[in-house]
Write a protein that holds these residues in place. Structure first.
Motif, PDB file in Angstrom:
ATOM      1  N   THR A 116       0.833  -1.194   0.000  1.00  0.00           N
ATOM      2  CA  THR A 116       0.000   0.000   0.000  1.00  0.00           C
ATOM      3  C   THR A 116       0.869   1.245   0.000  1.00  0.00           C
ATOM      4  O   THR A 116       2.038   1.203   0.343  1.00  0.00           O
ATOM      5  CB  THR A 116      -0.925   0.017   1.243  1.00  0.00           C
ATOM      6  OG1 THR A 116      -0.110   0.041   2.403  1.00  0.00           O
ATOM      7  CG2 THR A 116      -1.845  -1.181   1.253  1.00  0.00           C
ATOM      8  N   SER A 117       0.259   2.338  -0.364  1.00  0.00           N
ATOM      9  CA  SER A 117       0.990   3.597  -0.390  1.00  0.00           C
ATOM     10  C   SER A 117       1.534   3.913   0.998  1.00  0.00           C
ATOM     11  O   SER A 117       0.821   3.808   1.987  1.00  0.00           O
ATOM     12  CB  SER A 117       0.046   4.714  -0.858  1.00  0.00           C
ATOM     13  OG  SER A 117       0.721   5.939  -0.835  1.00  0.00           O
ATOM     14  N   GLY A 118       2.811   4.265   1.065  1.00  0.00           N
ATOM     15  CA  GLY A 118       3.425   4.625   2.328  1.00  0.00           C
ATOM     16  C   GLY A 118       4.023   3.450   3.083  1.00  0.00           C
ATOM     17  O   GLY A 118       4.685   3.633   4.078  1.00  0.00           O
ATOM     18  N   SER A 119       3.797   2.228   2.626  1.00  0.00           N
ATOM     19  CA  SER A 119       4.399   1.085   3.320  1.00  0.00           C
ATOM     20  C   SER A 119       5.704   0.712   2.629  1.00  0.00           C
ATOM     21  O   SER A 119       5.966   1.100   1.506  1.00  0.00           O
ATOM     22  CB  SER A 119       3.435  -0.105   3.362  1.00  0.00           C
ATOM     23  OG  SER A 119       3.190  -0.571   2.058  1.00  0.00           O
ATOM     24  N   ARG A 120       6.487  -0.065   3.316  1.00  0.00           N
ATOM     25  CA  ARG A 120       7.819  -0.395   2.816  1.00  0.00           C
ATOM     26  C   ARG A 120       8.012  -1.904   2.904  1.00  0.00           C
ATOM     27  O   ARG A 120       7.608  -2.526   3.879  1.00  0.00           O
ATOM     28  CB  ARG A 120       8.837   0.331   3.688  1.00  0.00           C
ATOM     29  CG  ARG A 120      10.234   0.192   3.267  1.00  0.00           C
ATOM     30  CD  ARG A 120      11.101   1.045   4.169  1.00  0.00           C
ATOM     31  NE  ARG A 120      12.454   1.031   3.654  1.00  0.00           N
ATOM     32  CZ  ARG A 120      13.415   1.774   4.118  1.00  0.00           C
ATOM     33  NH1 ARG A 120      13.197   2.598   5.103  1.00  0.00           N
ATOM     34  NH2 ARG A 120      14.615   1.702   3.607  1.00  0.00           N
ATOM     35  N   ALA A 121       8.658  -2.472   1.900  1.00  0.00           N
ATOM     36  CA  ALA A 121       8.963  -3.899   1.937  1.00  0.00           C
ATOM     37  C   ALA A 121       9.954  -4.162   3.066  1.00  0.00           C
ATOM     38  O   ALA A 121      10.803  -3.330   3.372  1.00  0.00           O
ATOM     39  CB  ALA A 121       9.557  -4.351   0.606  1.00  0.00           C
ATOM     40  N   HIS A 122       9.842  -5.303   3.695  1.00  0.00           N
ATOM     41  CA  HIS A 122      10.747  -5.671   4.781  1.00  0.00           C
ATOM     42  C   HIS A 122      11.961  -6.389   4.210  1.00  0.00           C
ATOM     43  O   HIS A 122      11.831  -7.468   3.647  1.00  0.00           O
ATOM     44  CB  HIS A 122      10.035  -6.574   5.789  1.00  0.00           C
ATOM     45  CG  HIS A 122       8.889  -5.910   6.457  1.00  0.00           C
ATOM     46  ND1 HIS A 122       9.044  -5.009   7.474  1.00  0.00           N
ATOM     47  CD2 HIS A 122       7.559  -5.997   6.240  1.00  0.00           C
ATOM     48  CE1 HIS A 122       7.857  -4.579   7.874  1.00  0.00           C
ATOM     49  NE2 HIS A 122       6.952  -5.156   7.132  1.00  0.00           N
ATOM     50  N   PRO A 123      13.166  -5.821   4.373  1.00  0.00           N
ATOM     51  CA  PRO A 123      14.363  -6.441   3.797  1.00  0.00           C
ATOM     52  C   PRO A 123      14.870  -7.641   4.599  1.00  0.00           C
ATOM     53  O   PRO A 123      15.657  -8.420   4.102  1.00  0.00           O
ATOM     54  CB  PRO A 123      15.387  -5.306   3.804  1.00  0.00           C
ATOM     55  CG  PRO A 123      14.967  -4.445   4.951  1.00  0.00           C
ATOM     56  CD  PRO A 123      13.458  -4.537   4.982  1.00  0.00           C
ATOM     57  N   PHE A 124      14.403  -7.790   5.844  1.00  0.00           N
ATOM     58  CA  PHE A 124      14.880  -8.865   6.704  1.00  0.00           C
ATOM     59  C   PHE A 124      13.692  -9.593   7.314  1.00  0.00           C
ATOM     60  O   PHE A 124      12.642  -9.004   7.524  1.00  0.00           O
ATOM     61  CB  PHE A 124      15.763  -8.317   7.834  1.00  0.00           C
ATOM     62  CG  PHE A 124      16.939  -7.526   7.354  1.00  0.00           C
ATOM     63  CD1 PHE A 124      18.009  -8.167   6.740  1.00  0.00           C
ATOM     64  CD2 PHE A 124      16.988  -6.161   7.508  1.00  0.00           C
ATOM     65  CE1 PHE A 124      19.104  -7.443   6.284  1.00  0.00           C
ATOM     66  CE2 PHE A 124      18.079  -5.428   7.060  1.00  0.00           C
ATOM     67  CZ  PHE A 124      19.138  -6.082   6.441  1.00  0.00           C
ATOM     68  N   GLY A 125      13.919 -10.858   7.640  1.00  0.00           N
ATOM     69  CA  GLY A 125      12.882 -11.626   8.310  1.00  0.00           C
ATOM     70  C   GLY A 125      12.707 -11.153   9.745  1.00  0.00           C
ATOM     71  O   GLY A 125      13.641 -10.673  10.384  1.00  0.00           O
ATOM     72  N   HIS A 126      11.497 -11.302  10.253  1.00  0.00           N
ATOM     73  CA  HIS A 126      11.192 -10.920  11.632  1.00  0.00           C
ATOM     74  C   HIS A 126      12.076 -11.694  12.609  1.00  0.00           C
ATOM     75  O   HIS A 126      12.230 -12.900  12.502  1.00  0.00           O
ATOM     76  CB  HIS A 126       9.720 -11.202  11.941  1.00  0.00           C
ATOM     77  CG  HIS A 126       9.352 -10.892  13.350  1.00  0.00           C
ATOM     78  ND1 HIS A 126       9.094  -9.610  13.763  1.00  0.00           N
ATOM     79  CD2 HIS A 126       9.229 -11.683  14.434  1.00  0.00           C
ATOM     80  CE1 HIS A 126       8.811  -9.626  15.049  1.00  0.00           C
ATOM     81  NE2 HIS A 126       8.886 -10.875  15.480  1.00  0.00           N
ATOM     82  N   GLY A 127      12.680 -10.998  13.547  1.00  0.00           N
ATOM     83  CA  GLY A 127      13.499 -11.631  14.570  1.00  0.00           C
ATOM     84  C   GLY A 127      14.951 -11.847  14.198  1.00  0.00           C
ATOM     85  O   GLY A 127      15.748 -12.283  15.023  1.00  0.00           O
ATOM     86  N   ARG A 128      15.315 -11.550  12.984  1.00  0.00           N
ATOM     87  CA  ARG A 128      16.686 -11.759  12.519  1.00  0.00           C
ATOM     88  C   ARG A 128      17.593 -10.626  12.967  1.00  0.00           C
ATOM     89  O   ARG A 128      17.209  -9.460  12.938  1.00  0.00           O
ATOM     90  CB  ARG A 128      16.681 -11.820  11.001  1.00  0.00           C
ATOM     91  CG  ARG A 128      18.043 -11.976  10.417  1.00  0.00           C
ATOM     92  CD  ARG A 128      17.930 -12.061   8.935  1.00  0.00           C
ATOM     93  NE  ARG A 128      19.216 -11.710   8.380  1.00  0.00           N
ATOM     94  CZ  ARG A 128      19.409 -11.478   7.118  1.00  0.00           C
ATOM     95  NH1 ARG A 128      18.419 -11.558   6.274  1.00  0.00           N
ATOM     96  NH2 ARG A 128      20.596 -11.184   6.677  1.00  0.00           N
TER      97      ARG A 128
END
Length: 127
Positions: free
Chosen positions: A2-14
């Protein structure tokens, strides 16, 4: 996305970012580049950024954090050839905190970096 969101470059907890205390960021940066092949980018007298050799962990050498002369949380770096890495570290001024010892099917050692931080190196057996 969605507009204003960003892809996560790393997995959660890493683990993705580490700040390493330094007395002189340029000296510490040169040490980690020479010993472990870390990439350096930009910086100032108080902050120098790095990416580890796998390009998976980001970080910075900083002068506004206390050097960890005693073991607490220790950063361990995987190496290909613990003995050869030890020689390079000795040549760069590291001192041994704990000589290589077996821990299950790995070999581990702890040393000091140029600022005096306790850091570890390890490799799989055989040595």
């Amino acid at each position: 996305m969605t507009s204003g969101s960003r892809a996560h470059p790393f997995g959660h907890g890493r683990i993705a970012y580490v700040q390493i205390p330094a007395l002189d960021v340029n000296v510490s940066a040169a040490f980690y580049k020479e010993i472990f092949g870390w990439q350096l980018s930009g910086g100032s007298a108080t902050h120098a950024s790095f990416i580890d050799a796998t390009e998976n962990v980001l970080g910075a050498f900083v002068t506004d954090r206390a050097v960890s002369h005693e073991a607490g949380v220790i950063l361990y770096v995987y190496v290909h050839g613990i003995d050869a890495t030890l020689e390079k570290m000795f040549a760069a001024g590291s001192t041994v905190i704990k000589s290589p010892y077996p821990e299950g099917d790995i070999w581990v050692a702890t040393l000091s970096d140029p600022a005096g931080n306790v850091i570890g190196i390890w490799q799989f057996s055989p040595r």
